[in-house]
Design an enzyme around this catalytic site. Structure first.
Site, PDB file in Angstrom:
ATOM      1  N   ASP A 125      22.116  33.922  41.138  1.00 34.47           N
ATOM      2  CA  ASP A 125      22.972  33.208  42.091  1.00 34.47           C
ATOM      3  C   ASP A 125      23.849  32.147  41.422  1.00 34.47           C
ATOM      4  O   ASP A 125      24.268  31.185  42.069  1.00 34.47           O
ATOM      5  CB  ASP A 125      22.107  32.576  43.196  1.00 34.47           C
ATOM      6  CG  ASP A 125      21.327  33.628  43.948  1.00 34.47           C
ATOM      7  OD1 ASP A 125      20.189  33.327  44.352  1.00 34.47           O
ATOM      8  OD2 ASP A 125      21.833  34.759  44.086  1.00 34.47           O
TER       9      ASP A 125
HETATM   10  N1  LIG Z   1      20.610  39.240  37.989  1.00 38.17           N
HETATM   11  C1  LIG Z   1      20.868  38.956  39.273  1.00 38.17           C
HETATM   12  N2  LIG Z   1      20.292  39.686  40.244  1.00 38.17           N
HETATM   13  C2  LIG Z   1      20.534  39.387  41.540  1.00 38.17           C
HETATM   14  C3  LIG Z   1      21.367  38.308  41.890  1.00 38.17           C
HETATM   15  C4  LIG Z   1      21.984  37.556  40.827  1.00 38.17           C
HETATM   16  O1  LIG Z   1      22.777  36.620  41.071  1.00 38.17           O
HETATM   17  N3  LIG Z   1      21.701  37.915  39.540  1.00 38.17           N
HETATM   18  N4  LIG Z   1      21.516  37.967  43.233  1.00 38.17           N
HETATM   19  C5  LIG Z   1      20.394  38.426  44.063  1.00 38.17           C
HETATM   20  C6  LIG Z   1      20.371  38.207  45.538  1.00 38.17           C
HETATM   21  N5  LIG Z   1      19.346  37.251  45.891  1.00 38.17           N
HETATM   22  C7  LIG Z   1      19.808  36.281  46.727  1.00 38.17           C
HETATM   23  O2  LIG Z   1      20.944  36.433  47.222  1.00 38.17           O
HETATM   24  C8  LIG Z   1      17.980  37.355  45.537  1.00 38.17           C
HETATM   25  C9  LIG Z   1      17.336  38.569  45.681  1.00 38.17           C
HETATM   26  C10 LIG Z   1      15.994  38.704  45.300  1.00 38.17           C
HETATM   27  C11 LIG Z   1      15.293  37.629  44.801  1.00 38.17           C
HETATM   28  C12 LIG Z   1      13.873  37.827  44.391  1.00 38.17           C
HETATM   29  O3  LIG Z   1      13.156  36.888  44.089  1.00 38.17           O
HETATM   30  N6  LIG Z   1      13.463  39.107  44.352  1.00 38.17           N
HETATM   31  C13 LIG Z   1      12.104  39.482  43.859  1.00 38.17           C
HETATM   32  C14 LIG Z   1      11.505  40.631  44.658  1.00 38.17           C
HETATM   33  C15 LIG Z   1      11.612  40.368  46.145  1.00 38.17           C
HETATM   34  C16 LIG Z   1      11.058  41.580  46.928  1.00 38.17           C
HETATM   35  O4  LIG Z   1      10.464  42.480  46.295  1.00 38.17           O
HETATM   36  O5  LIG Z   1      11.266  41.594  48.134  1.00 38.17           O
HETATM   37  C17 LIG Z   1      12.259  40.025  42.428  1.00 38.17           C
HETATM   38  O6  LIG Z   1      13.305  40.699  42.144  1.00 38.17           O
HETATM   39  O7  LIG Z   1      11.295  39.851  41.675  1.00 38.17           O
HETATM   40  C18 LIG Z   1      15.927  36.407  44.669  1.00 38.17           C
HETATM   41  C19 LIG Z   1      17.264  36.263  45.043  1.00 38.17           C
HETATM   42  C20 LIG Z   1      20.273  39.927  43.874  1.00 38.17           C
HETATM   43  N7  LIG Z   1      19.962  40.151  42.516  1.00 38.17           N
END
Ligand SMILES: Nc1nc2c(c(=O)[nH]1)N[C@@H](CN(C=O)c1ccc(C(=O)N[C@@H](CCC(=O)O)C(=O)O)cc1)CN2
Length: 281
Positions: free
Chosen positions: A225
């Site tokens: 983000d």
């Molecule tokens: N490398 C990036 N990936 C993503 C970004 C980014 O800016 N850089 N934006 C996110 C979107 N997001 C908020 O808008 C967000 C999505 C997911 C997570 C998170 O903690 N996900 C966990 C798993 C959650 C689940 O399984 O339901 C994870 O990936 O471990 C935080 C913020 C999209 N991706």
């Protein structure tokens, strides 16, 4: 007569607009629109033109390429209004995917969507309603996350994808995928960044007692983000609104913010200036 969109960015110096417009005149072109910006932050110059010309793409580039070489400029040239090949990534939330596909089908969003990919099966009926192919690949562990990302890169290659849209895709992209998609992956974050990064921003916002909730469309980078911001919107809320009510009101802002960012990208209105964007609206 063809209507073209030309963008250019280079180190700022005198004579750039003169050289570009002379090249367009040499190509029997007529400038319908010209927007420019000189960035004092980075010393870069940005130009977006819409041009009507009777010559071929090759003939137009034959006049423009020497200018690009002279100024060390990056240029893009596309047919105005051409639908951009766009891959949509999603999880469970449907509002952003619905808005994108609705406006695409209505002819208000110049994209073509060969596929919606999701890590949950929830949105299969929505994609079917819009007659868009849908693929569900579960992401419950690191191996499955890696498999999902390999499939994304396959689809990007197979369909010559120009833009990847994270329409409330709730998985963090690996640094490798972020690098592969640099400058052509847009995410919608459900808060008015830089506030409330990461997961559950509405819960964070409610706990903070905010008076505005919002949404931010930004380029995807390895730093979660933190990517260059493209568009933001907010709406007023108050102490009586629950987390669910904040989320419901915020979703309207998320949908319109993401769709606006995708439209501007498809119209070649967004240029990157370091960690900031130049948006020729
Ligand atoms: N490398 C990036 N990936 C993503 C970004 C980014 O800016 N850089 N934006 C996110 C979107 N997001 C908020 O808008 C967000 C999505 C997911 C997570 C998170 O903690 N996900 C966990 C798993 C959650 C689940 O399984 O339901 C994870 O990936 O471990 C935080 C913020 C999209 N991706």
């Amino acid at each position: 007569m063809q209507h073209w969109v030309l963008t250019l960015n280079c180190d700022d110096r005198s004579g750039i607009v003169h050289a570009v417009t002379a090249a367009i005149v040499a190509a029997a072109g007529n400038i319908a629109e010209l927007q420019q910006f000189s960035s004092t932050d980075t010393g870069r110059f940005f130009l977006r033109l819409e041009v009507d010309s009777p010559v071929t793409r090759g003939a137009l580039l034959a006049e423009l390429n020497p200018v690009a070489e002279r100024f060390g400029a990056d240029i893009t040239l596309d047919v105005a209004g051409r639908p951009l090949r766009t891959l949509v990534l999603a999880s469970k939330a449907e509002h952003c995917v619905n808005d994108l596909l609705f406006r695409q089908r209505a002819g208000h969003l110049p994209i073509e969507v060969p596929l919606v990919m999701a890590n949950h099966p929830t949105l299969a009926p929505l994609a079917e309603f819009y007659k868009v192919p849908f693929e569900h690949l579960a992401v419950t562990n690191q191996d499955e996350k890696a498999a999902f990302e390999r499939r994304v890169l396959e689809v990007v290659d197979e369909h010559d994808i120009e833009l990847v849209v994270l329409a409330r895709y709730m998985q963090i992209l690996s640094p490798e995928l972020c690098e592969a998609l640099e400058g052509r992956a847009i995410n919608i974050h459900h808060s008015f960044l830089p506030g409330f990064k990461g997961a559950n921003p509405y819960r964070q916002a409610h706990a903070r007692g905010v008076k505005l909730v919002g949404a931010t469309a930004h380029f995807v980078t390895t730093d979660l983000d933190e990517g260059p911001i493209i568009e933001q919107n907010v709406r007023r809320v108050d102490h009586a609104d629950s987390v669910a009510e904040l989320q419901s009101m915020g979703q309207d802002e998320e949908s319109r913010t993401l769709t606006q960012a995708v439209k501007w990208f498809a119209e070649h209105r967004i240029l990157l200036d370091g960690q900031r964007t130049i948006v020729f609206r």
